[in-house]
Scaffold this motif. Structure first.
Motif, PDB file in Angstrom:
ATOM      1  N   ALA A  13      20.109  20.606  -5.709  1.00 24.46           N
ATOM      2  CA  ALA A  13      19.684  21.945  -5.296  1.00 24.46           C
ATOM      3  C   ALA A  13      20.878  22.870  -5.099  1.00 24.46           C
ATOM      4  CB  ALA A  13      18.862  21.850  -4.013  1.00 24.46           C
ATOM      5  N   ALA A  14      21.973  22.335  -4.550  1.00 24.35           N
ATOM      6  CA  ALA A  14      23.174  23.142  -4.338  1.00 24.35           C
ATOM      7  C   ALA A  14      23.744  23.624  -5.664  1.00 24.35           C
ATOM      8  CB  ALA A  14      24.217  22.342  -3.567  1.00 24.35           C
ATOM      9  N   GLU A  15      23.732  22.771  -6.667  1.00 25.66           N
ATOM     10  CA  GLU A  15      24.191  23.194  -7.991  1.00 25.66           C
ATOM     11  C   GLU A  15      23.306  24.317  -8.529  1.00 25.66           C
ATOM     12  OE1 GLU A  15      25.833  20.636 -11.491  1.00 25.66           O
ATOM     13  OE2 GLU A  15      23.664  20.744 -11.792  1.00 25.66           O
ATOM     14  N   LEU A  74      26.425  26.704  -5.920  1.00 28.06           N
ATOM     15  CA  LEU A  74      27.494  26.150  -5.093  1.00 28.06           C
ATOM     16  C   LEU A  74      28.461  25.362  -5.976  1.00 28.06           C
ATOM     17  CD1 LEU A  74      27.544  26.534  -1.962  1.00 28.06           C
ATOM     18  CD2 LEU A  74      27.143  24.087  -1.789  1.00 28.06           C
ATOM     19  N   ASP A  75      29.701  25.275  -5.547  1.00 25.37           N
ATOM     20  CA  ASP A  75      30.746  24.678  -6.382  1.00 25.37           C
ATOM     21  C   ASP A  75      31.021  23.205  -6.106  1.00 25.37           C
ATOM     22  OD1 ASP A  75      31.566  27.185  -7.723  1.00 25.37           O
ATOM     23  OD2 ASP A  75      32.151  27.768  -5.700  1.00 25.37           O
ATOM     24  N   GLY A  76      30.643  22.709  -4.901  1.00 25.41           N
ATOM     25  CA  GLY A  76      31.027  21.333  -4.574  1.00 25.41           C
ATOM     26  C   GLY A  76      30.050  20.644  -3.647  1.00 25.41           C
ATOM     27  N   ALA A  77      29.907  19.329  -3.823  1.00 21.19           N
ATOM     28  CA  ALA A  77      29.112  18.469  -2.937  1.00 21.19           C
ATOM     29  C   ALA A  77      30.026  17.353  -2.456  1.00 21.19           C
ATOM     30  CB  ALA A  77      27.900  17.893  -3.676  1.00 21.19           C
ATOM     31  N   TYR A  78      30.369  17.371  -1.173  1.00 21.10           N
ATOM     32  CA  TYR A  78      31.335  16.428  -0.604  1.00 21.10           C
ATOM     33  C   TYR A  78      30.676  15.647   0.541  1.00 21.10           C
ATOM     34  CZ  TYR A  78      35.142  18.728  -3.152  1.00 21.10           C
ATOM     35  OH  TYR A  78      35.965  19.217  -4.135  1.00 21.10           O
ATOM     36  N   ASN A 110      18.998  23.141   4.809  1.00 21.27           N
ATOM     37  CA  ASN A 110      20.420  23.230   4.450  1.00 21.27           C
ATOM     38  C   ASN A 110      20.643  24.135   3.240  1.00 21.27           C
ATOM     39  OD1 ASN A 110      22.341  21.510   6.148  1.00 21.27           O
ATOM     40  ND2 ASN A 110      20.568  20.171   5.922  1.00 21.27           N
ATOM     41  N   ILE A 111      19.721  24.131   2.307  1.00 23.38           N
ATOM     42  CA  ILE A 111      19.828  25.074   1.190  1.00 23.38           C
ATOM     43  C   ILE A 111      19.656  26.502   1.694  1.00 23.38           C
ATOM     44  CG2 ILE A 111      18.661  25.880  -0.904  1.00 23.38           C
ATOM     45  CD1 ILE A 111      20.572  23.563  -1.374  1.00 23.38           C
TER      46      ILE A 111
END
Length: 340
Positions: free
Chosen positions: A36-38, A42-46, A322-323
């Motif tokens: 979902a972040a992509e 969004l640029d990163g999932a950490y 969170n999104i």
């Protein structure tokens, strides 16, 4: 432009208010959140790595699953505690995950932080060498990991192998080209930030730093970053350095946001102690209306020095919420700071 990603601690507990009641919930929702972040840009999932806790631990199955489900977003850790790791086995795991992700891994490693149990790495079968501290052991393992990531042969081949060998000494497989240049070091001191630069690692600086001057957190962190950049330049690396900082930032866009985070709107730095007598400074959280956040974040010297901002998220509140937080940052705050 500034890269913006999220950093999840991956908590779960059988709590009525949590969306993550089990380890399975947390793992599956972490994949869903990255996808979902992509989709929102969004640029990163950490992801944080902690042992002996109801939090995410072994990162490579999760990173591989996210890599298979996404196509653009950077995927990383913040951080893997090298005191617990076998560097050679980690090269194989990391190489496989990076190939699955198409070269998008950004692995944060470090000597680790205070853990849930005393000397937990001993239970994993590791002991510092004679004259070493556990921190020394973590840095030694990190350097071995970096060395083996280069893909240079070092192991003597069996003259009667099960399968034919290529000529010369053998390297670890699978080899992921370029991964050696995408390793980050989580530094809590100025000295270790300089050490990271000298060894060609990018810098991760979190919301905790050893208090080395008594100045506000963001000022000390900005000084650390400048020392890192100078050391990188002096080391003569041919690629540009990268620096990430972590922050808890919550735009207050509706009543639910105000209930959850409105009390943090006057947050301040905090002082504490780690490992007995080590004085540490913990950076403040940010919560407020978008216009207020834009003014406050513009004064954060460390964020201005960094190319990447990792937003620490309350993963227990679920993917949808969170999104909502991350979208609020991208739509209502980042443009006002020139990041989008």
């Amino acid at each position: 432009m500034k890269k913006i990603g999220f950093l999840s601690f991956g908590h779960w507990a059988n709590h009525p208010a949590y969306k993550t009641r089990t380890a399975s919930d947390t793992l599956l929702q972490s994949i869903e959140l990255a996808v979902a972040a992509e989709s929102i840009g969004l640029d990163g999932a950490y992801f944080r790595v902690h042992h002996f806790a109801s939090q995410l631990a072994s990162p490579f199955p999760l990173l591989s699953a996210i890599g298979a489900k996404t196509s653009k977003i950077e995927i990383g850790t913040g951080v893997i505690d090298m005191r617990y790791e076998n560097p050679l086995y980690m090269v194989e795991d990391a190489g496989a995950a990076d190939l699955i992700a198409g070269g998008r891994l950004q692995l944060g490693v470090s000597r680790g932080s205070p853990e849930q149990v005393i000397d937990g790495w001993r239970y994993f079968g590791y002991e510092p060498a004679a004259g070493e501290t556990d921190a020394d052991m973590g840095r030694r393992k990190a350097l071995e990991f970096l060395d083996k990531l280069k893909g240079v042969g070092f192991a003597q081949p069996n003259p009667r192998p099960m399968f034919p060998n290529p000529p010369g000494l053998l390297r670890l497989e699978p080899y992921a080209a370029g991964l050696r240049e995408r390793i980050w070091w989580g530094a809590a001191t100025n000295a270790t930030a300089i050490w990271a630069a000298e060894n060609g690692m990018y810098l991760q600086s979190s919301t905790l730093k050893m208090d080395e001057s008594g100045k506000p957190f963001h000022v000390q962190q900005a000084e650390q970053i400048r020392l890192y950049k100078n050391a990188w330049k002096e080391a003569g690396h041919q690629r540009a350095p990268r620096v990430s900082v972590s922050r808890s930032i919550f735009p207050l866009l509706n009543d639910q946001d105000r209930i959850y985070f409105g009390q943090d709107s006057k947050s301040a730095d905090k002082i504490g102690y780690l490992e007995s007598d080590q004085r540490a400074i913990f950076g403040r959280s940010y919560a407020g209306e978008p216009d207020q956040l834009i003014k406050e974040l513009a004064q954060d010297e460390a964020i201005q020095e960094a190319d990447t901002l990792l937003l620490t998220i309350p993963n227990t509140l679920g993917v949808e919420y969170n999104i909502h937080i991350l979208s609020g940052m991208l739509q209502h705050v980042a443009p006002g700071l020139g990041w989008r």
